[in-house]
Design an enzyme around this catalytic site. Structure first.
Site, PDB file in Angstrom:
ATOM      1  N   ILE A 175      -1.526  -6.266  -9.392  1.00 13.24           N
ATOM      2  CA  ILE A 175      -0.680  -5.200  -8.570  1.00 13.24           C
ATOM      3  C   ILE A 175      -1.665  -4.408  -7.850  1.00 13.24           C
ATOM      4  O   ILE A 175      -2.767  -4.034  -8.226  1.00 13.24           O
ATOM      5  CB  ILE A 175       0.082  -4.203  -9.974  1.00 13.24           C
ATOM      6  CG1 ILE A 175      -0.976  -3.518 -10.821  1.00 13.24           C
ATOM      7  CG2 ILE A 175       1.195  -5.160 -10.621  1.00 13.24           C
ATOM      8  CD1 ILE A 175      -0.151  -2.643 -11.611  1.00 13.24           C
ATOM      9  N   ASN A 176      -0.848  -3.764  -6.815  1.00 23.89           N
ATOM     10  CA  ASN A 176      -1.466  -2.823  -6.228  1.00 23.89           C
ATOM     11  C   ASN A 176      -1.053  -1.477  -6.982  1.00 23.89           C
ATOM     12  O   ASN A 176      -0.859  -1.530  -8.088  1.00 23.89           O
ATOM     13  CB  ASN A 176      -0.705  -2.587  -4.646  1.00 23.89           C
ATOM     14  CG  ASN A 176      -1.538  -2.257  -3.701  1.00 23.89           C
ATOM     15  OD1 ASN A 176      -2.407  -1.224  -4.154  1.00 23.89           O
ATOM     16  ND2 ASN A 176      -1.530  -2.701  -2.464  1.00 23.89           N
ATOM     17  N   THR A 177      -1.589  -0.236  -6.393  1.00 27.04           N
ATOM     18  CA  THR A 177      -1.818   0.932  -7.065  1.00 27.04           C
ATOM     19  C   THR A 177      -0.018   1.538  -7.250  1.00 27.04           C
ATOM     20  O   THR A 177       0.734   1.130  -6.652  1.00 27.04           O
ATOM     21  CB  THR A 177      -2.480   2.025  -6.590  1.00 27.04           C
ATOM     22  OG1 THR A 177      -1.854   2.145  -5.129  1.00 27.04           O
ATOM     23  CG2 THR A 177      -3.809   1.315  -6.303  1.00 27.04           C
TER      24      THR A 177
ATOM     25  N   GLY B 279     -11.145  -4.048  -9.639  1.00 27.45           N
ATOM     26  CA  GLY B 279     -10.791  -2.709  -8.432  1.00 27.45           C
ATOM     27  C   GLY B 279     -11.739  -1.684  -9.124  1.00 27.45           C
ATOM     28  O   GLY B 279     -12.824  -1.689  -9.112  1.00 27.45           O
TER      29      GLY B 279
ATOM     30  N   CYS C 299       0.893  -1.172   0.076  1.00 30.46           N
ATOM     31  CA  CYS C 299      -0.031   0.076   0.168  1.00 30.46           C
ATOM     32  C   CYS C 299       0.791   1.244  -0.065  1.00 30.46           C
ATOM     33  O   CYS C 299       1.623   1.347   1.182  1.00 30.46           O
ATOM     34  CB  CYS C 299      -0.876   0.019   1.189  1.00 30.46           C
ATOM     35  SG  CYS C 299      -2.052   1.612   1.196  1.00 30.46           S
TER      36      CYS C 299
HETATM   37  C1  LIG Z   1     -10.043   3.417  -3.307  1.00 35.07           C
HETATM   38  C2  LIG Z   1      -9.005   2.099  -3.445  1.00 35.07           C
HETATM   39  C3  LIG Z   1      -8.765   1.601  -2.204  1.00 35.07           C
HETATM   40  C4  LIG Z   1      -7.915   0.308  -2.329  1.00 35.07           C
HETATM   41  N1  LIG Z   1      -7.500  -0.160  -1.000  1.00 35.07           N
HETATM   42  C5  LIG Z   1      -6.782  -1.339  -0.928  1.00 35.07           C
HETATM   43  C6  LIG Z   1      -6.418  -1.959   0.128  1.00 35.07           C
HETATM   44  O1  LIG Z   1      -7.132  -1.868   1.105  1.00 35.07           O
HETATM   45  N2  LIG Z   1      -5.798  -3.195   0.204  1.00 35.07           N
HETATM   46  C7  LIG Z   1      -5.181  -3.686  -0.972  1.00 35.07           C
HETATM   47  O2  LIG Z   1      -4.371  -4.474  -0.906  1.00 35.07           O
HETATM   48  N3  LIG Z   1      -5.414  -3.057  -2.147  1.00 35.07           N
HETATM   49  C8  LIG Z   1      -6.264  -1.706  -2.168  1.00 35.07           C
HETATM   50  N4  LIG Z   1      -6.488  -1.235  -3.592  1.00 35.07           N
HETATM   51  C9  LIG Z   1      -5.787  -1.756  -4.653  1.00 35.07           C
HETATM   52  C10 LIG Z   1      -6.666  -2.590  -5.491  1.00 35.07           C
HETATM   53  O3  LIG Z   1      -6.939  -3.672  -4.792  1.00 35.07           O
HETATM   54  C11 LIG Z   1      -6.034  -2.786  -6.722  1.00 35.07           C
HETATM   55  O4  LIG Z   1      -4.617  -3.680  -6.397  1.00 35.07           O
HETATM   56  C12 LIG Z   1      -5.582  -1.552  -7.444  1.00 35.07           C
HETATM   57  O5  LIG Z   1      -6.378  -0.490  -7.605  1.00 35.07           O
HETATM   58  C13 LIG Z   1      -5.375  -2.033  -9.186  1.00 35.07           C
HETATM   59  O6  LIG Z   1      -6.648  -2.494  -9.621  1.00 35.07           O
HETATM   60  P1  LIG Z   1      -7.769  -1.909 -10.602  1.00 35.07           P
HETATM   61  O7  LIG Z   1      -6.932  -0.837 -11.399  1.00 35.07           O
HETATM   62  O8  LIG Z   1      -8.628  -2.663 -10.890  1.00 35.07           O
HETATM   63  O9  LIG Z   1      -8.264  -1.047  -9.268  1.00 35.07           O
HETATM   64  C14 LIG Z   1      -7.380  -0.076  -3.439  1.00 35.07           C
HETATM   65  C15 LIG Z   1      -7.611   0.592  -4.715  1.00 35.07           C
HETATM   66  C16 LIG Z   1      -8.442   1.917  -4.609  1.00 35.07           C
HETATM   67  C17 LIG Z   1      -8.543   2.327  -5.846  1.00 35.07           C
END
Ligand SMILES: Cc1cc2nc3c(=O)[nH]c(=O)nc-3n(C[C@H](O)[C@H](O)[C@H](O)COP(=O)(O)O)c2cc1C
Ligand SMILES: Cc1cc2nc3c(=O)[nH]c(=O)nc-3n(C[C@H](O)[C@H](O)[C@H](O)COP(=O)(O)OP(=O)(O)OC[C@H]3O[C@@H](n4cnc5c(N)ncnc54)[C@H](O)[C@@H]3O)c2cc1C
Ligand code: FES
Lengths: 259, 309
Positions: free
Chosen positions: B190-192, B264, B130
């Site tokens: 991936i995470n962000t 996500g 994160c």
């Molecule tokens: C608003 C928001 C909150 C998120 N909170 C978490 C979290 O609590 N734990 C985590 O592992 N990833 C968290 N993520 C990351 C997402 O699970 C995901 O890995 C990432 O957004 C990429 O996928 P996507 O493009 O489909 O959103 C969060 C993403 C967003 C946008």
């Protein structure tokens, strides 16, 4: 809450920088005053996320309008829509204004983009037999929205502008009568909401504030839109510090939030 | 294996589509819209030992092809999760993956131990990626500390152990290998991506936390690249995510090597995206001549090909 595909009817330009979109659905749309919709049109890079808008006017069950000020890419894109275009909407969302059980003397305040939810509120209050004083604020005369439309419903309307080009010159809250108001409803800039909150908490009438916050989802899953609670629930620790504007709001009682 | 079901790392899913952590809360809001039993699984919002307040507003901002968030892992904590959120999710026939966060090794381990043995938990996902809390990337900074954390979590649980990978590192494969050594059963990626937006009027960063995590379609190419490398070079199953909007995006991830995928940010634009993607993936597989997701994975996955040759 559900998803809608809305057909753009008339597109109006009621004041400088403002656009009113009159939209048509294939089914009746029912929304409470103060509730909102997430709107999106097209798919430009910067308009990936939908944007939140209060509904403004409704003159038939399948017709709803939105009134907005052009601010950035999202509202610019909406302002480009023309009659016959389609628009994606999700809603109604959130908790609207609580309406009184009996007729009351209500003051409703709206500044700038805070005016739209007041039309539905004025209509509902008047239908319930309440007396409605609407205070409408704008930067200058050319930017006033909603005053004529809300007056046409039967509310008493007073206007204030920052530069005095129309009505009272100065803060909208100066126009609030000291006596004879049973409840205040307000939507608009944070400074105005804070002032209304102060008046209410200092032995004034109860007040309900419609808040704004940048939103990603609009339905409670992202935790992006939070506002600080005045009295966090004792069993939730630090977590309880925040309320979601999109779910617990957008309308909060004055004593519920810290602005 | 027939039809939609997939099974890997001790996790059996009725279909390969999950919801990503943090974009779905604990399922309550989506359950008002559709049966969560339509989903392969739900990866819940990060759970910490104590409740966390998250960051000060503003927490979200627009970005080209997606968004930035700096929520800061606001969550009601382990006790609340076990007493309220998990019982709610247990009512649905879907796998629950508990995303775990902590300020330090012990914080992670306590949550992992706390959810172990609880009915209805299908797997844990260690969120060591994160970008929105001060120590969020602590365990992604060097492979040795990641290995140590994963090993400690491994000691604490017999549940399938997934580790969520950060795209904000030079060498995701080295990190993945370290997690494997520590005893991980699978990786998620991936995470962000760490990013920023500037408000011209305020002449300052838009977000209260200044930086935030980029997600949405804009990050899909990065996600695909990292999933491809992890699947080919680490040799653990991967749950792929990052910008998945359609069944065709999901199939791209599967062909890059993902055993399952997570949706996500797409749910912010379209709350019904996850069940829609489940349906679209079925059509997409058929169009490309596959009988199942597992078959498409096997046909395209470099690791599977290598094992076969
Ligand atoms: C608003 C928001 C909150 C998120 N909170 C978490 C979290 O609590 N734990 C985590 O592992 N990833 C968290 N993520 C990351 C997402 O699970 C995901 O890995 C990432 O957004 C990429 O996928 P996507 O493009 O489909 O959103 C969060 C993403 C967003 C946008
Ligand atoms: C419940 C609710 C109801 C609402 N009702 C109405 C209504 O009825 N009418 C109305 O006009 N508005 C309403 N709003 C406000 C409306 O949602 C915003 O005006 C709209 O989202 C602006 O989007 P935009 O893309 O046009 O502007 P943006 O540029 O996205 O945002 C406007 C402001 O934020 C800054 N900003 C935000 N994000 C970024 C970024 N990533 N990079 C740079 N700068 C950024 C900009 O400088 C600008 O000051 C409502 C909001 C809420 C929450
Ligand atoms: S906008 Fe997502 S929780 Fe309110």
């Amino acid at each position: 809450m559900r998803q809608w595909e809305l057909l753009v009817g008339e597109v109006l330009a009621p004041a400088r920088g403002y656009v009113e979109l009159r939209l048509e659905a294939t089914q009746a749309l029912e929304a409470e005053p103060g509730q909102f919709f997430m709107l999106r049109a097209g798919n430009l890079p910067d308009t990936y996320l939908p944007r939140a808008f209060s509904w403004y006017r409704q003159d038939a069950p399948r017709r709803l309008s939105f009134l907005f000020r052009v601010e950035g890419p999202g509202t610019r894109e909406l302002a480009r829509l023309r009659t016959g275009d389609l628009l994606q909407a999700m809603g109604p969302l959130g908790r609207g204004f609580p309406l009184p059980q009996q007729p009351i003397r209500a003051a409703i305040l709206g500044g700038g983009v805070g005016v739209p939810p007041l039309w539905g509120l004025a209509k509902a209050l008047l239908q319930g037999g309440s007396d409605v004083l609407a205070l409408i604020g704008a930067r200058a005369k050319a930017h006033i929205v909603g005053a004529k439309e809300i007056a046409a419903l039967g509310a008493r309307v007073l206007v204030a502008t920052d530069d005095g080009s129309e009505g009272y010159r100065g803060p909208l809250t100066d126009l609030l009568p000291e006596e004879g108001i049973d409840a205040i409803y307000a939507c608009g800039p944070e400074g105005m909401l804070r002032r209304v909150q102060q008046i209410s908490l200092a032995d004034g009438p109860p007040a309900y504030l419609a808040l704004e916050a940048p939103m990603a989802c609009g339905y409670g899953v992202c935790m992006g839109c939070v506002v600080e609670r005045a009295e966090p629930p004792s069993d939730q620790g630090e977590y309880g510090r925040w309320a979601r504007v999109c779910r617990e709001g957008p309308v909060f009682a004055a004593q519920e939030v810290r602005l | 294996m027939t039809g939609q079901a997939v099974s890997f790392a001790g996790l059996s899913l009725k279909n390969p589509v999950l919801t990503a952590s943090g974009t779905f809360g604990y399922g309550r809001e989506a359950a008002e819209l559709y049966d969560l039993g339509l989903l392969g699984g739900v990866m819940v919002k990060g759970v910490s030992r104590e409740p966390w307040p998250g960051n000060a507003p503003l927490r979200v901002a627009r970005a080209p092809g997606g968004m930035l968030n700096a929520i800061g892992l606001q969550n009601p904590g382990l006790e609340h999760f076990l007493s309220t959120d998990l019982p709610f999710l247990r009512r649905y026939d879907t796998a629950v993956v508990v995303n775990v966060v902590g300020h330090d090794l012990q914080g992670f381990v306590d949550v992992v131990r706390g959810v172990t043995g609880q009915a209805g938990v299908g797997a844990v996902e260690l969120n060591i990626s994160c970008p929105n809390v001060a120590d969020g990337l602590l365990f992604s900074q060097d492979p040795a500390s990641a290995r140590k954390l994963v090993a400690a979590a491994r000691q604490a649980t017999d549940l399938p152990l997934v580790v969520k990978m950060s795209p904000n590192v030079t060498d995701p494969v080295a990190l993945g290998l370290a997690c494997k050594e520590g005893g991980a059963d699978a990786l998620s990626a991936i995470n962000t991506l760490l990013g920023m937006a500037i408000d011209l009027r305020r002449r300052a960063p838009v977000l209260g936390n200044r930086t935030g995590g980029l997600s949405g379609p804009a990050v899909k190419p990065v996600g695909l690249r990292i999933v491809f490398d992890l699947a080919a070079q680490v040799g653990l199953p991967v749950i792929g995510m990052g910008g998945i909007e359609t069944g065709s995006d999901a199939l791209e991830y599967i062909m890059a090597g993902a055993s399952a995928v997570a949706v996500g940010t797409a749910v912010f634009r379209d709350p019904l995206a996850p069940p829609r993607i489940v349906r679209e993936l079925v059509d997409e597989l058929e169009q490309h001549g596959f009988e199942s997701a597992a078959q498409a994975w096997a046909a395209a996955n470099p690791a599977a090909k290598e094992a076969a040759s």
